[in-house]
Design a protein around this motif. Sequence first.
Motif, PDB file in Angstrom:
ATOM      1  N   HIS A  35      51.869  60.916 -97.716  1.00  0.00           N
ATOM      2  CA  HIS A  35      51.034  60.981 -98.900  1.00  0.00           C
ATOM      3  C   HIS A  35      51.733  60.215-100.001  1.00  0.00           C
ATOM      4  O   HIS A  35      52.819  59.705 -99.803  1.00  0.00           O
ATOM      5  N   LEU A  36      51.115  60.115-101.183  1.00  0.00           N
ATOM      6  CA  LEU A  36      51.680  59.298-102.256  1.00  0.00           C
ATOM      7  C   LEU A  36      52.848  60.007-102.911  1.00  0.00           C
ATOM      8  O   LEU A  36      52.679  60.792-103.832  1.00  0.00           O
ATOM      9  N   VAL A  81      35.363  58.680 -87.505  1.00  0.00           N
ATOM     10  CA  VAL A  81      35.078  59.875 -88.308  1.00  0.00           C
ATOM     11  C   VAL A  81      34.070  60.727 -87.541  1.00  0.00           C
ATOM     12  O   VAL A  81      33.012  60.238 -87.133  1.00  0.00           O
ATOM     13  N   MET A  82      34.398  61.996 -87.369  1.00  0.00           N
ATOM     14  CA  MET A  82      33.539  62.909 -86.621  1.00  0.00           C
ATOM     15  C   MET A  82      32.547  63.617 -87.549  1.00  0.00           C
ATOM     16  O   MET A  82      31.363  63.699 -87.273  1.00  0.00           O
ATOM     17  N   TRP A 116      40.701  68.900 -89.730  1.00  0.00           N
ATOM     18  CA  TRP A 116      40.156  68.711 -91.071  1.00  0.00           C
ATOM     19  C   TRP A 116      41.268  68.282 -92.019  1.00  0.00           C
ATOM     20  O   TRP A 116      42.330  68.904 -92.070  1.00  0.00           O
ATOM     21  N   ALA A 117      41.030  67.219 -92.747  1.00  0.00           N
ATOM     22  CA  ALA A 117      42.047  66.664 -93.648  1.00  0.00           C
ATOM     23  C   ALA A 117      41.486  66.523 -95.050  1.00  0.00           C
ATOM     24  O   ALA A 117      40.348  66.078 -95.233  1.00  0.00           O
ATOM     25  N   SER A 118      42.291  66.896 -96.033  1.00  0.00           N
ATOM     26  CA  SER A 118      41.922  66.740 -97.445  1.00  0.00           C
ATOM     27  C   SER A 118      42.397  65.381 -97.940  1.00  0.00           C
ATOM     28  O   SER A 118      43.296  64.768 -97.349  1.00  0.00           O
ATOM     29  N   PRO A 119      41.825  64.893 -99.051  1.00  0.00           N
ATOM     30  CA  PRO A 119      42.267  63.606 -99.607  1.00  0.00           C
ATOM     31  C   PRO A 119      43.766  63.607 -99.899  1.00  0.00           C
ATOM     32  O   PRO A 119      44.309  64.592-100.399  1.00  0.00           O
ATOM     33  N   GLY A 120      44.431  62.508 -99.578  1.00  0.00           N
ATOM     34  CA  GLY A 120      45.851  62.386 -99.845  1.00  0.00           C
ATOM     35  C   GLY A 120      46.734  62.855 -98.715  1.00  0.00           C
ATOM     36  O   GLY A 120      47.962  62.777 -98.816  1.00  0.00           O
ATOM     37  N   GLU A 176      46.829  53.414 -96.302  1.00  0.00           N
ATOM     38  CA  GLU A 176      46.118  52.393 -95.544  1.00  0.00           C
ATOM     39  C   GLU A 176      45.177  53.024 -94.515  1.00  0.00           C
ATOM     40  O   GLU A 176      44.099  52.482 -94.225  1.00  0.00           O
ATOM     41  N   PHE A 177      45.570  54.155 -93.941  1.00  0.00           N
ATOM     42  CA  PHE A 177      44.720  54.862 -92.986  1.00  0.00           C
ATOM     43  C   PHE A 177      43.558  55.535 -93.713  1.00  0.00           C
ATOM     44  O   PHE A 177      42.399  55.440 -93.307  1.00  0.00           O
ATOM     45  N   GLU A 178      43.883  56.199 -94.821  1.00  0.00           N
ATOM     46  CA  GLU A 178      42.865  56.973 -95.532  1.00  0.00           C
ATOM     47  C   GLU A 178      41.786  56.080 -96.151  1.00  0.00           C
ATOM     48  O   GLU A 178      40.605  56.455 -96.185  1.00  0.00           O
ATOM     49  N   GLU A 179      42.173  54.908 -96.643  1.00  0.00           N
ATOM     50  CA  GLU A 179      41.187  54.007 -97.255  1.00  0.00           C
ATOM     51  C   GLU A 179      40.127  53.575 -96.249  1.00  0.00           C
ATOM     52  O   GLU A 179      38.937  53.530 -96.564  1.00  0.00           O
ATOM     53  N   VAL A 180      40.564  53.251 -95.036  1.00  0.00           N
ATOM     54  CA  VAL A 180      39.604  52.853 -93.998  1.00  0.00           C
ATOM     55  C   VAL A 180      38.771  54.051 -93.571  1.00  0.00           C
ATOM     56  O   VAL A 180      37.544  53.964 -93.437  1.00  0.00           O
ATOM     57  N   MET A 181      39.413  55.196 -93.370  1.00  0.00           N
ATOM     58  CA  MET A 181      38.700  56.403 -92.950  1.00  0.00           C
ATOM     59  C   MET A 181      37.622  56.790 -93.959  1.00  0.00           C
ATOM     60  O   MET A 181      36.517  57.194 -93.582  1.00  0.00           O
TER      61      MET A 181
END
Length: 466
Positions: free
Chosen positions: A17-18, A416-417, A379-383, A388-393
């Motif tokens: 995460h950031l 994405v499910m 299930w994943a929350s933002p961050g 790079e993975f999260e932006e595409v997802m």
Amino acid sequence: MTNSFSLNATKSQTGLHLTATLRQLKQALLGVGWCMGLLAIGGHANHVLAQGPVKVRPADYIVAVVNSEPITNNEVQNLKLRLAKQVVPGSPVPDAKTLTQQALDQLINEKAQLQQARDNGIRIDDTEVDQAEATIARQNQVSKEELYKRVATEGLSVTAFREQLRSQLMISRLREREVDNRARVSDTDVEQFIQTQQAGKPSTGLSYDLNLGMILVAVPETASDKEVAELQAKALQISKRAKAGENFATLASTFSQASDKGANGGEMGLRPADRYPTLFVDSTRSLTKGDISEPVRSGAGFHILKVLDKKQTELSNTTIVQTRARHILLRVSNELNETAARNRLLTYKQRIQAGSDFADLARQFSQDGSAQTGGDLGWASPGQFVPEFEEVMARLRPGQVSEPLVSRFGVHLIQVMERREVPLTLREQREMVRNQLREKKMEEMYAAWVDELRGRAYVELRDPPQ
């Protein structure tokens, strides 16, 4: 095998995460003029942009001295050109004198900070610069060789680029030591913010949620001035058609050259405004729901933005969008380079599109610990994941499969499910407020600290030679 990729932010210390380190790098990337994908890398105005050489260089001379270190006219003029390119389309363009003064002020501030960093014993070794280069390449989804080619088109040698990156990393390290680590937000600060917001009073730290639609008219790195002008005209025409009432989603699916090809009508999703590129937020700040922007220029091309939704964040009923995704991870090694991994994942994608089950392929081929569950990351929350993975997802619709993407872990194929909205607990809401207030306080403290540092420096301004 453990699921090394899907560790969440509360358990992982590996940078998924950031963290503060990534924030340093984001500030450094701003300093050398690169963006991480489409994410604008915010930072304080005193962060200096790369001073790439201009095509025509006048006779150079010293315009200022900061504690015995000179600043040349060419440095000022190069930065001035970059500042001019950063002006948001439609905004007033500062006159040449103002831009020159802004460039000179930023260079003076940088010199003072670099000198302070050296005096404090801060050093950035080659390994750290290598890691920063790798991150820039990864976030822009290019190889290091391609990155160097792009740097060359900016008129910079690899050596000059690395030294600029080293300088910005030094400044970021200095900022963390002198400012960020001293920013504290008390429980009282949090409670006062909450009470102010619940009472309906305006607060300077109040955030808002934003949902944007985007159409990208891509500009190749090697485009000539004529080609850029033609592409800008094309973007203007699309913007006019959208403003005239044509369906934005249809225009996006027809014209957008974003990585998702305008899928989902170009909609990028409702999220806190600070999770959008700063360029996008600034360009839509004065727009209301339904409005469409003029084309906005970034390193990727011209963006036409539509405000699909815009509303203040309400603490009492704050929700977040969680995503359930699965992936296939191939790790890069001596036996499998990045290109080969991409090609192999493209083959898997074709098989999925032809009817093969994503989960079966993940169990058979993925090199992540999630392989045994069909690549399911839960299930994943933002961050929670690397940017790079999260932006595409975040750009994928449920059921949609991404193109191969590179992260620090290897090369991924994502599907994405499903998605869901879940409310934040009171504890999570307060932590969100605390982080928001701390970021604001750090920016204020940093601005004051830079002013103080410059005030202590010996700065001599020199007139140009006659």
